[in-house]
Write a protein that holds these residues in place. Structure first.
Motif, PDB file in Angstrom:
ATOM      1  N   GLY A  15      17.975 -60.061 -12.710  1.00  0.00           N
ATOM      2  CA  GLY A  15      16.764 -59.293 -12.477  1.00  0.00           C
ATOM      3  C   GLY A  15      16.884 -58.312 -11.332  1.00  0.00           C
ATOM      4  N   ALA A  16      15.753 -57.692 -11.011  1.00  0.00           N
ATOM      5  CA  ALA A  16      15.719 -56.717  -9.918  1.00  0.00           C
ATOM      6  C   ALA A  16      14.388 -56.815  -9.195  1.00  0.00           C
ATOM      7  CB  ALA A  16      15.927 -55.296 -10.448  1.00  0.00           C
ATOM      8  N   ILE A  17      14.451 -56.639  -7.890  1.00  0.00           N
ATOM      9  CA  ILE A  17      13.259 -56.648  -7.040  1.00  0.00           C
ATOM     10  C   ILE A  17      13.283 -55.395  -6.180  1.00  0.00           C
ATOM     11  CG2 ILE A  17      12.030 -57.838  -5.168  1.00  0.00           C
ATOM     12  CD1 ILE A  17      13.316 -60.459  -6.184  1.00  0.00           C
ATOM     13  N   VAL A  18      12.149 -54.709  -6.097  1.00  0.00           N
ATOM     14  CA  VAL A  18      12.016 -53.569  -5.188  1.00  0.00           C
ATOM     15  C   VAL A  18      10.846 -53.831  -4.251  1.00  0.00           C
ATOM     16  CG1 VAL A  18      11.513 -51.111  -4.956  1.00  0.00           C
ATOM     17  CG2 VAL A  18      13.035 -51.894  -6.771  1.00  0.00           C
ATOM     18  N   ASN A  23      22.427 -52.436  -4.435  1.00  0.00           N
ATOM     19  CA  ASN A  23      21.862 -53.704  -3.959  1.00  0.00           C
ATOM     20  C   ASN A  23      21.798 -53.684  -2.435  1.00  0.00           C
ATOM     21  OD1 ASN A  23      20.933 -56.414  -4.238  1.00  0.00           O
ATOM     22  ND2 ASN A  23      22.979 -57.184  -3.772  1.00  0.00           N
ATOM     23  N   GLY A  24      20.638 -54.000  -1.890  1.00  0.00           N
ATOM     24  CA  GLY A  24      20.492 -54.087  -0.439  1.00  0.00           C
ATOM     25  C   GLY A  24      20.281 -52.755   0.255  1.00  0.00           C
ATOM     26  N   VAL A  25      19.884 -51.719  -0.478  1.00  0.00           N
ATOM     27  CA  VAL A  25      19.663 -50.421   0.156  1.00  0.00           C
ATOM     28  C   VAL A  25      18.207 -50.264   0.587  1.00  0.00           C
ATOM     29  CG1 VAL A  25      21.461 -49.370  -1.280  1.00  0.00           C
ATOM     30  CG2 VAL A  25      19.055 -49.087  -1.922  1.00  0.00           C
ATOM     31  N   GLU A  26      18.003 -49.399   1.570  1.00  0.00           N
ATOM     32  CA  GLU A  26      16.666 -48.998   2.014  1.00  0.00           C
ATOM     33  C   GLU A  26      16.603 -47.491   1.843  1.00  0.00           C
ATOM     34  OE1 GLU A  26      16.927 -50.593   5.990  1.00  0.00           O
ATOM     35  OE2 GLU A  26      17.874 -52.328   5.065  1.00  0.00           O
ATOM     36  N   LEU A  27      15.958 -47.044   0.781  1.00  0.00           N
ATOM     37  CA  LEU A  27      16.031 -45.647   0.346  1.00  0.00           C
ATOM     38  C   LEU A  27      14.867 -44.827   0.894  1.00  0.00           C
ATOM     39  CD1 LEU A  27      17.298 -43.430  -1.458  1.00  0.00           C
ATOM     40  CD2 LEU A  27      15.827 -44.286  -3.318  1.00  0.00           C
ATOM     41  N   PHE A  49      14.003 -46.179 -11.251  1.00  0.00           N
ATOM     42  CA  PHE A  49      15.468 -46.108 -11.271  1.00  0.00           C
ATOM     43  C   PHE A  49      16.087 -47.366 -10.682  1.00  0.00           C
ATOM     44  CE2 PHE A  49      19.349 -45.031  -8.846  1.00  0.00           C
ATOM     45  CZ  PHE A  49      20.202 -44.773  -9.919  1.00  0.00           C
ATOM     46  N   LEU A  50      15.609 -47.796  -9.522  1.00  0.00           N
ATOM     47  CA  LEU A  50      16.203 -48.965  -8.858  1.00  0.00           C
ATOM     48  C   LEU A  50      16.020 -50.244  -9.661  1.00  0.00           C
ATOM     49  CD1 LEU A  50      15.276 -48.231  -5.133  1.00  0.00           C
ATOM     50  CD2 LEU A  50      17.568 -48.206  -6.144  1.00  0.00           C
ATOM     51  N   LEU A  51      14.953 -50.338 -10.427  1.00  0.00           N
ATOM     52  CA  LEU A  51      14.734 -51.514 -11.264  1.00  0.00           C
ATOM     53  C   LEU A  51      15.608 -51.500 -12.515  1.00  0.00           C
ATOM     54  CD1 LEU A  51      10.829 -51.880 -11.222  1.00  0.00           C
ATOM     55  CD2 LEU A  51      12.476 -53.340 -10.045  1.00  0.00           C
ATOM     56  N   SER A  52      16.082 -50.335 -12.892  1.00  0.00           N
ATOM     57  CA  SER A  52      16.779 -50.174 -14.166  1.00  0.00           C
ATOM     58  C   SER A  52      18.258 -50.496 -14.063  1.00  0.00           C
ATOM     59  CB  SER A  52      16.610 -48.741 -14.669  1.00  0.00           C
ATOM     60  OG  SER A  52      17.477 -47.853 -13.962  1.00  0.00           O
ATOM     61  N   GLU A  53      18.902 -50.618 -15.236  1.00  0.00           N
ATOM     62  CA  GLU A  53      20.338 -50.851 -15.287  1.00  0.00           C
ATOM     63  C   GLU A  53      21.120 -49.629 -14.834  1.00  0.00           C
ATOM     64  OE1 GLU A  53      22.200 -53.635 -15.843  1.00  0.00           O
ATOM     65  OE2 GLU A  53      20.221 -54.534 -15.578  1.00  0.00           O
ATOM     66  N   ARG A  54      20.475 -48.484 -14.736  1.00  0.00           N
ATOM     67  CA  ARG A  54      21.138 -47.292 -14.204  1.00  0.00           C
ATOM     68  C   ARG A  54      21.547 -47.502 -12.743  1.00  0.00           C
ATOM     69  NH1 ARG A  54      22.129 -43.154 -18.130  1.00  0.00           N
ATOM     70  NH2 ARG A  54      20.533 -43.367 -19.731  1.00  0.00           N
ATOM     71  N   ALA A  55      20.891 -48.448 -12.089  1.00  0.00           N
ATOM     72  CA  ALA A  55      21.179 -48.740 -10.674  1.00  0.00           C
ATOM     73  C   ALA A  55      21.883 -50.084 -10.531  1.00  0.00           C
ATOM     74  CB  ALA A  55      19.879 -48.740  -9.879  1.00  0.00           C
TER      75      ALA A  55
END
Length: 244
Positions: free
Chosen positions: A129-132, A231-235, A221-227
């Motif tokens: 999964g992904a968390i933002v 991991n662990g970035v602060e954009l 974008f960050l939630l998607s498989e494109r990203a």
């Protein structure tokens, strides 16, 4: 670049209005099954009246135990957006313990609480999964009268990094976005004073505030498989504020 979340279930907190609402709607448009969480029932009902297939749930995320009970009952998710936040803006010499506690309860502890529940179910279900987490430029640069808010968002950034480290081995990515002033309806009122607005705008190389869609697009974008390797970035989404 087309991004699809068809078949994915995503929880968005603070989704009743502003950035959270924008994120929930765009993810819904991309095919996700959305659960929108907010403290204010009326905001959620307005959202659902426009998008009936979005599920809604109201809870005050500052209440650790009640939030845990509610989120546990919602089942498994493929992704999470921790957007719920409050901003109490007081000068350093005037801020109080109660203001500090209230801010950290919502901006930091709630993100920890909700993420623990969602991530544990991702691990149990072997979901990559992904968390933002929605942070702020205030975590990186000092802003006048924002000391408690800034401290809370810096803590959220630290939480993001630690979550990325510990959840990465399970295939769960965790990132944050750090916007400047974003022109929500509330911000349009709060930044309507030309003197206050111009002081901030003078520090942004692009010379303007951000739009909700500009945060939404980064989150999607960050939630998607494109990203998939991010991991662990602060954009920063700040027009260059932090570059100066």
């Amino acid at each position: 670049m087309e991004i699809s979340f068809k078949g994915k279930r995503i929880l968005v907190t603070g989704a009743g209005q502003g950035i959270g609402r924008g994120i929930a709607v765009e993810l819904w448009r991309a095919g996700a099954n959305i659960v929108a969480l907010s403290r204010t029932r009326s905001h959620l009902e307005t959202l659902q009246s426009e998008y009936p297939s979005i599920d809604i749930v109201d809870v005050d995320v500052a209440d650790w135990d009640k939030t845990r009970e509610v989120v546990e009952s919602l089942g498994h998710f493929d992704a999470l957006v921790n957007n719920a936040a409050i901003a109490i803006c007081e000068p350093f010499l005037k801020c109080t313990a109660s203001e500090f506690d209230k801010t950290f309860d919502v901006n930091v502890k709630a993100a920890l609480n909700i993420s623990q529940i969602i991530a544990r179910k991702m691990v149990d279900n072997k979901t990559h999964g992904a968390i933002v987490n929605i942070s702020s430029q205030a975590s990186k640069g000092a802003l006048k009268d924002h000391i408690i808010y800034s401290a809370s968002k810096a803590a959220l950034d630290a939480l993001t990094r630690s979550m990325a480290l510990e959840l990465g081995p399970y295939g769960i990515r965790v990132n944050s976005v750090n916007p400047t002033v974003i022109m929500t309806e509330m911000a349009k009122v709060g930044w309507s004073d030309p003197v206050r607005a111009n002081e901030m705008l003078s520090k942004i190389p692009l010379g303007r505030f951000g739009e909700v869609s500009e945060v939404v697009n980064a989150v999607v974008f960050l939630l998607s498989e494109r990203a998939s390797m991010i991991n662990g970035v602060e954009l920063p989404i700040d027009g260059g504020f932090l570059a100066t």
